[in-house]
Design a protein around this motif. Structure first.
Motif, PDB file in Angstrom:
ATOM      1  N   ARG A 126       1.111  -1.169   0.368  1.00 57.28           N
ATOM      2  CA  ARG A 126       0.389   0.440   0.048  1.00 57.28           C
ATOM      3  C   ARG A 126       0.823   1.572   0.089  1.00 57.28           C
ATOM      4  O   ARG A 126       1.948   1.099   0.521  1.00 57.28           O
TER       5      ARG A 126
ATOM      6  N   LEU B  31       0.076   4.548   3.499  1.00 59.33           N
ATOM      7  CA  LEU B  31       0.564   4.514   4.617  1.00 59.33           C
ATOM      8  C   LEU B  31       1.393   5.549   5.324  1.00 59.33           C
ATOM      9  O   LEU B  31       2.458   6.119   4.786  1.00 59.33           O
TER      10      LEU B  31
ATOM     11  N   VAL C  83      -0.504  -5.481   7.786  1.00 56.92           N
ATOM     12  CA  VAL C  83       0.165  -3.905   7.523  1.00 56.92           C
ATOM     13  C   VAL C  83      -0.817  -3.263   5.457  1.00 56.92           C
ATOM     14  O   VAL C  83      -1.469  -2.849   5.271  1.00 56.92           O
TER      15      VAL C  83
ATOM     16  N   SER D 118      -7.989   3.379   7.080  1.00 54.09           N
ATOM     17  CA  SER D 118      -6.889   4.085   7.651  1.00 54.09           C
ATOM     18  C   SER D 118      -6.212   3.947   8.334  1.00 54.09           C
ATOM     19  O   SER D 118      -6.771   3.980   9.181  1.00 54.09           O
TER      20      SER D 118
END
Length: 129
Positions: free
Chosen positions: A14, A17, A78, A85
């Motif tokens: 992602r 993050l 993660v 979020s």
């Protein structure tokens, strides 16, 4: 390492993050499915990051909070799609990578020192020189 494998790992990770470390207080917004139908809702889980482990797509982090006098820990992948979020509420200043000693502490003793903002820390260094 092989460049093809690195490229695949980068694609799976992602990008949205924030950077957070052990000792930081984070608010993780988790997607939960309701009992009936296909309704989803977001539930925030706020606590101190005890540890981060692993890397790439298998990385996880542990968040601990005290709820009604009982310590609750959750381990989040993660790159989980169930995480909507992550917000860093407060940066903490610790000297260890794993904060498992917080499990034995209660009340004010279990607090983590706040990290100074970078601008303030730079100003203090300049004033000392």
């Amino acid at each position: 390492m092989n460049r093809i494998i690195e490229k695949v790992r980068e694609d799976q990770a992602r990008q949205d993050l924030p950077t957070f470390r052990p000792g930081d207080t984070v608010r993780v917004h988790v997607r939960l499915k309701e009992a009936e139908g296909e309704k989803e809702r977001l539930q925030p889980f706020e606590g101190v990051v005890l540890s981060r482990r692993g890397q790439f797509s298998g990385a996880t982090f542990t968040v601990r909070r005290v709820s009604f006098g009982i310590g609750v820990e959750r381990i989040f992948p993660v790159n989980s799609p169930m995480i909507s979020s992550i917000e860093v509420v407060q940066a903490g200043r610790v000297r260890r990578a794993k904060l498992y000693y917080l499990r034995q502490l209660k009340g004010k003793a279990a607090r983590v020192r706040r990290a100074e903002p970078a601008e303030k820390a730079a100003a203090t260094v300049e004033s000392k020189n």
